[in-house]
Structure formats: structure tokens, C-alpha cells
Motif scaffolding. Structure first.
Motif, PDB file in Angstrom:
ATOM      1  N   GLN A 128      -1.984   7.284  11.073  1.00 53.98           N
ATOM      2  CA  GLN A 128      -2.277   7.332  12.503  1.00 53.98           C
ATOM      3  C   GLN A 128      -1.934   6.009  13.193  1.00 53.98           C
ATOM      4  N   LEU A 129      -2.253   4.892  12.539  1.00 49.69           N
ATOM      5  CA  LEU A 129      -1.959   3.592  13.139  1.00 49.69           C
ATOM      6  C   LEU A 129      -0.454   3.354  13.238  1.00 49.69           C
ATOM      7  N   ALA A 130       0.292   3.771  12.211  1.00 46.27           N
ATOM      8  CA  ALA A 130       1.745   3.613  12.243  1.00 46.27           C
ATOM      9  C   ALA A 130       2.343   4.412  13.397  1.00 46.27           C
ATOM     10  N   ARG A 131       1.820   5.614  13.598  1.00 42.81           N
ATOM     11  CA  ARG A 131       2.292   6.433  14.713  1.00 42.81           C
ATOM     12  C   ARG A 131       2.026   5.737  16.041  1.00 42.81           C
ATOM     13  N   SER A 132       0.818   5.145  16.171  1.00 43.68           N
ATOM     14  CA  SER A 132       0.463   4.491  17.437  1.00 43.68           C
ATOM     15  C   SER A 132       1.278   3.228  17.669  1.00 43.68           C
ATOM     16  N   LEU A 133       1.802   2.626  16.602  1.00 45.44           N
ATOM     17  CA  LEU A 133       2.621   1.420  16.720  1.00 45.44           C
ATOM     18  C   LEU A 133       4.082   1.734  17.008  1.00 45.44           C
TER      19      LEU A 133
ATOM     20  N   GLY B   1     -10.949   8.385  20.770  1.00 44.81           N
ATOM     21  CA  GLY B   1     -10.338   9.545  20.141  1.00 44.81           C
ATOM     22  C   GLY B   1      -8.925   9.335  19.637  1.00 44.81           C
ATOM     23  N   SER B   2      -8.428   8.101  19.681  1.00 47.26           N
ATOM     24  CA  SER B   2      -7.062   7.827  19.229  1.00 47.26           C
ATOM     25  C   SER B   2      -6.947   7.726  17.710  1.00 47.26           C
ATOM     26  N   LEU B   3      -8.074   7.519  17.036  1.00 48.74           N
ATOM     27  CA  LEU B   3      -8.075   7.349  15.582  1.00 48.74           C
ATOM     28  C   LEU B   3      -9.210   8.181  15.011  1.00 48.74           C
ATOM     29  N   SER B   4      -8.888   9.024  14.027  1.00 57.55           N
ATOM     30  CA  SER B   4      -9.888   9.911  13.421  1.00 57.55           C
ATOM     31  C   SER B   4     -10.097   9.547  11.959  1.00 57.55           C
TER      32      SER B   4
ATOM     33  N   LEU C 293      -2.045  14.580  10.641  1.00 58.33           N
ATOM     34  CA  LEU C 293      -2.463  13.289  11.183  1.00 58.33           C
ATOM     35  C   LEU C 293      -1.329  12.550  11.889  1.00 58.33           C
ATOM     36  N   GLY C 294      -0.115  13.092  11.786  1.00 53.20           N
ATOM     37  CA  GLY C 294       0.991  12.477  12.511  1.00 53.20           C
ATOM     38  C   GLY C 294       2.194  12.094  11.687  1.00 53.20           C
ATOM     39  N   ALA C 295       2.161  12.340  10.373  1.00 52.80           N
ATOM     40  CA  ALA C 295       3.343  12.047   9.564  1.00 52.80           C
ATOM     41  C   ALA C 295       4.486  12.985   9.962  1.00 52.80           C
ATOM     42  N   ASP C 296       5.707  12.466   9.921  1.00 52.93           N
ATOM     43  CA  ASP C 296       6.871  13.287  10.245  1.00 52.93           C
ATOM     44  C   ASP C 296       7.297  14.157   9.068  1.00 52.93           C
ATOM     45  N   VAL C 297       7.100  13.656   7.865  1.00 47.23           N
ATOM     46  CA  VAL C 297       7.471  14.390   6.656  1.00 47.23           C
ATOM     47  C   VAL C 297       6.526  13.960   5.549  1.00 47.23           C
ATOM     48  N   ALA C 298       6.240  14.867   4.619  1.00 48.13           N
ATOM     49  CA  ALA C 298       5.352  14.559   3.497  1.00 48.13           C
ATOM     50  C   ALA C 298       5.999  15.057   2.216  1.00 48.13           C
ATOM     51  N   ILE C 299       6.013  14.192   1.185  1.00 45.90           N
ATOM     52  CA  ILE C 299       6.670  14.529  -0.070  1.00 45.90           C
ATOM     53  C   ILE C 299       5.748  14.235  -1.245  1.00 45.90           C
ATOM     54  N   ASP C 300       6.120  14.779  -2.394  1.00 53.94           N
ATOM     55  CA  ASP C 300       5.379  14.564  -3.643  1.00 53.94           C
ATOM     56  C   ASP C 300       5.889  13.286  -4.300  1.00 53.94           C
ATOM     57  N   PRO C 301       5.006  12.293  -4.553  1.00 55.02           N
ATOM     58  CA  PRO C 301       5.476  11.047  -5.169  1.00 55.02           C
ATOM     59  C   PRO C 301       5.849  11.191  -6.632  1.00 55.02           C
ATOM     60  N   ALA C 302       5.534  12.354  -7.245  1.00 50.27           N
ATOM     61  CA  ALA C 302       5.836  12.552  -8.657  1.00 50.27           C
ATOM     62  C   ALA C 302       7.286  12.981  -8.898  1.00 50.27           C
ATOM     63  N   SER C 303       8.087  12.961  -7.861  1.00 50.55           N
ATOM     64  CA  SER C 303       9.503  13.320  -8.004  1.00 50.55           C
ATOM     65  C   SER C 303      10.181  12.446  -9.057  1.00 50.55           C
ATOM     66  N   ASP C 304      11.048  13.062  -9.859  1.00 47.33           N
ATOM     67  CA  ASP C 304      11.793  12.292 -10.861  1.00 47.33           C
ATOM     68  C   ASP C 304      12.689  11.248 -10.200  1.00 47.33           C
ATOM     69  N   ASP C 305      13.146  11.536  -9.010  1.00 44.36           N
ATOM     70  CA  ASP C 305      13.999  10.611  -8.261  1.00 44.36           C
ATOM     71  C   ASP C 305      13.318  10.287  -6.940  1.00 44.36           C
ATOM     72  N   LEU C 306      12.285   9.440  -6.991  1.00 44.26           N
ATOM     73  CA  LEU C 306      11.549   9.109  -5.774  1.00 44.26           C
ATOM     74  C   LEU C 306      12.425   8.345  -4.793  1.00 44.26           C
ATOM     75  N   VAL C 307      13.325   7.500  -5.310  1.00 39.72           N
ATOM     76  CA  VAL C 307      14.238   6.777  -4.421  1.00 39.72           C
ATOM     77  C   VAL C 307      15.045   7.771  -3.588  1.00 39.72           C
TER      78      VAL C 307
END
Length: 317
Positions: free
Chosen positions: A148-153, A280-283, A174-188
Motif C-alpha cells: 500500500q505504501l509503495a502504491r501511495s509513493l 483510510g489511506s492505509l489498512s 491491496l494494490g499490487a499490479d501483479v502477484a507471483i509465486d516465489p517458489a518458481s524455479d526461475d524466479l529471475v
């Protein structure tokens, strides 16, 4: 008074409720009658004696409380241990009056997780408008606030990682543009794909191990990784300064106690965070309330990564 006591170092099994003496209030300290105590991942490290600052036993874990002083002030405070108890002693300089409109769970979340997220973004990573930012463990206490703070910045692309579909959905809400699984074999590769094929500008990381290694490898020129924990309990590969030079990247660390050594910093952080919650800007995500007698279960749930948001203990039960 009732408190959770640790007599030998170990996992959640070493947490036991006991009758102990009330804390002695020293110079420049206040006594707080605890309404709720916060539970943090750092507490699990303290119980094991694997935290940055060494622990000694017997010990009462817990670093944050919210409650009332003898003169009726409602305060949230960082304590030097002893939080999992009916009463706690805190230094005035580490205590903050809680304004109306901020509930107990929010106050506890802000004094550690909220302040951590704020400092990581403003001070360690120095996120700039338009930059991409990766927030690992985005459904957790720090992560959910950092999104949320990153979005507000004005972040250009907020990339969340989380281990389950439900947690990834929460990060998106909460405002993320995309969400991924960190357990990916190729996280990079997964991070670059999430950023439109480009390397990322900023990473907030409290995982350690391979996640840290791959996050550093995913940084763009002049990218920054802000390291603030090692939940995996696996150390990342040591970073050679020459490799930072070769890619024009930076890796920084942040430990919240250092913020109190900078005059006026924490009061500024808390005033801003309280204001964001009130308007109400931060939950704050309430992750669950446990009786003091079930502190062991709270640690088990936290370590197994089944929780989201802020966990608290109720000393009256």
C-alpha cells in the motif's frame, strides 16, 4: 502477573505460561497495562536465540505492546523483551500516544511492521515515482503495508510475491499490479516477466536463501535490494562488492532499532502512519488474535506461513 516464559532456547514448544514478578520500571520508563501484545517473526528468532541481538534465559518474549498507563494514556510501545505479559515496562522514547480512530491491532502493526515498511521504502531502497518494486511475503505484516505504501509513493509497477493463491489475491486487493509465486524455479525470469520483460528497480526481501540470490540477479542497473530478515533461516550467497560494481546495483540492510538513534525519525514515521490509517489511506490486515495461553500456537502458525497480516495476543486470556 501472567506471562509467557522461555526457560530454554528452541522452537514454539519452549513457550510456557507462568506466574512471574511484575516488571520493575526504571528511569525514563512507564508501566503499561497490556491490552494486546504483538507477535512478530523476530520473536521466533529470539526464542531460538538466532536474532541479531543475543537472548538470555529465562526470557519473556515480545517486543511490542499496546495498552494504558497508570495515568490513563493509551500508548503503543516497543519494549526490550517482556511483551507477552499482562504488564510491561517501556521507555518513554519508544512509546507513542495512540490517537482516536486507530485500533489496537493497527497500532501494534504500525509500530513495527508499518515503520519497517516505511523505512525500507523511504530510507533503505529510496523508491522513486515510476520505479518497479518487488515485495516478497506481500501478504504478511510488513508486506501487506509495504504494498500500500509503495502504491501511495507512485511506484510504477508493484510486484508481489506470496506462497498461495489466496495470499496473492490479497496482495492484488491491496494494490499490487501483479502477484507471483516465489517458489518458481526461475524466479529471475518470473520477476522480469512480471515487469514487462525488464529487470526490476527495487526489491524488499525478508526471505533469504535462493530468493535473495535470484532477487539480486533480477535487479536493473542502479537497482536496490533492501534486506530485512531471513524467514527461510537459510543465508543467501555472500555478495562480492565487485559483482555490485559490475551491475551497478546496491544491497542494503535495515534493522528497526537503528531508527531510534536518528533524532526525530520514529516520531515522524508514526505520526505519518497514524494519519494514513485514520484517513483510510492505509489498512492493517488483522491476522488473528490468540489468547496469551496459546502463544505457542501463534508461533507455530507464523512459522508455517499459514498466516496473513498482524497477529496479536490477548493477555487477559
Amino acid at each position: 502477573m501472567r506471562a509467557v516464559q522461555v526457560l530454554e532456547f528452541g522452537g514454539p514448544e519452549v513457550l510456557h505460561v507462568a506466574d512471574v514478578d511484575e516488571p520493575v520500571v526504571g528511569d525514563r520508563q512507564i508501566l503499561i497495562h497490556v491490552d494486546r501484545a504483538g507477535v512478530n517473526y523476530a520473536d521466533t528468532h529470539q526464542a531460538e536465540n538466532t536474532y541479531l541481538s543475543p537472548s538470555t534465559v529465562p526470557m519473556i518474549p515480545g517486543g511490542e505492546v499496546v495498552g494504558r498507563t497508570d495515568d490513563g494514556r493509551r500508548v503503543v510501545a516497543l519494549v526490550d523483551g517482556g511483551g507477552y505479559a499482562e504488564r510491561g515496562a517501556a521507555f518513554e522514547a519508544q512509546s507513542f500516544d495512540v490517537p482516536d480512530g486507530v485500533d489496537d491491532v493497527s497500532a501494534l502493526a504500525l509500530v513495527v511492521q508499518g515503520a519497517t515498511a516505511w523505512l525500507l521504502l523511504h530510507r533503505t531502497a529510496r523508491l522513486q515515482p515510476g520505479e518497479s518494486v518487488v515485495i516478497h511475503a506481500a501478504a504478511g505484516g510488513v508486506g501487506s503495508l509495504a504494498v500500500q505504501l509503495a502504491r501511495s509513493l507512485g511506484a510504477g509497477n508493484v510486484i508481489a510475491t506470496a506462497s498461495t493463491p489466496d495470499k496473492r489475491d490479497l496482495a492484488l486487493s491491496l494494490g499490487a499490479d501483479v502477484a507471483i509465486d516465489p517458489a518458481s524455479d526461475d524466479l529471475v525470469g518470473a520477476l522480469r516477466t512480471a515487469n514487462g520483460g525488464r529487470r526490476v528497480d527495487v526489491v524488499l526481501d525478508m526471505t533469504g536463501g535462493a530468493v535473495t540470490d535470484q532477487s539480486v540477479a533480477a535487479l536493473a542497473p542502479f537497482g536496490r535490494l533492501a534486506f530485512y530478515g531471513m524467514a527461510s533461516r537459510q543465508a543467501p550467497t555472500p555478495i562480492a562488492p565487485a559483482s555490485l560494481l559490475a551491475h551497478s546495483t546496491s544491497v542494503g540492510g535495515m534493522w528497526l532499532p537503528h531508527a531510534f538513534t536518528v533524532a526525530g525519525l520514529m516520531p515522524r514515521v508514526m505520526t505519518e502512519l497514524f494519519g494514513l490509517v485514520r484517513d483510510g489511506s492505509l489498512s492493517v490486515i488483522a491476522g488473528g488474535e490468540y489468547p496469551l495461553s496459546e502463544a505457542r500456537r501463534a508461533h507455530e502458525d507464523l512459522r508455517s506461513r499459514v498466516t496473513t497480516g498482524k497477529l496479536v495476543l490477548d493477555p487477559s486470556r
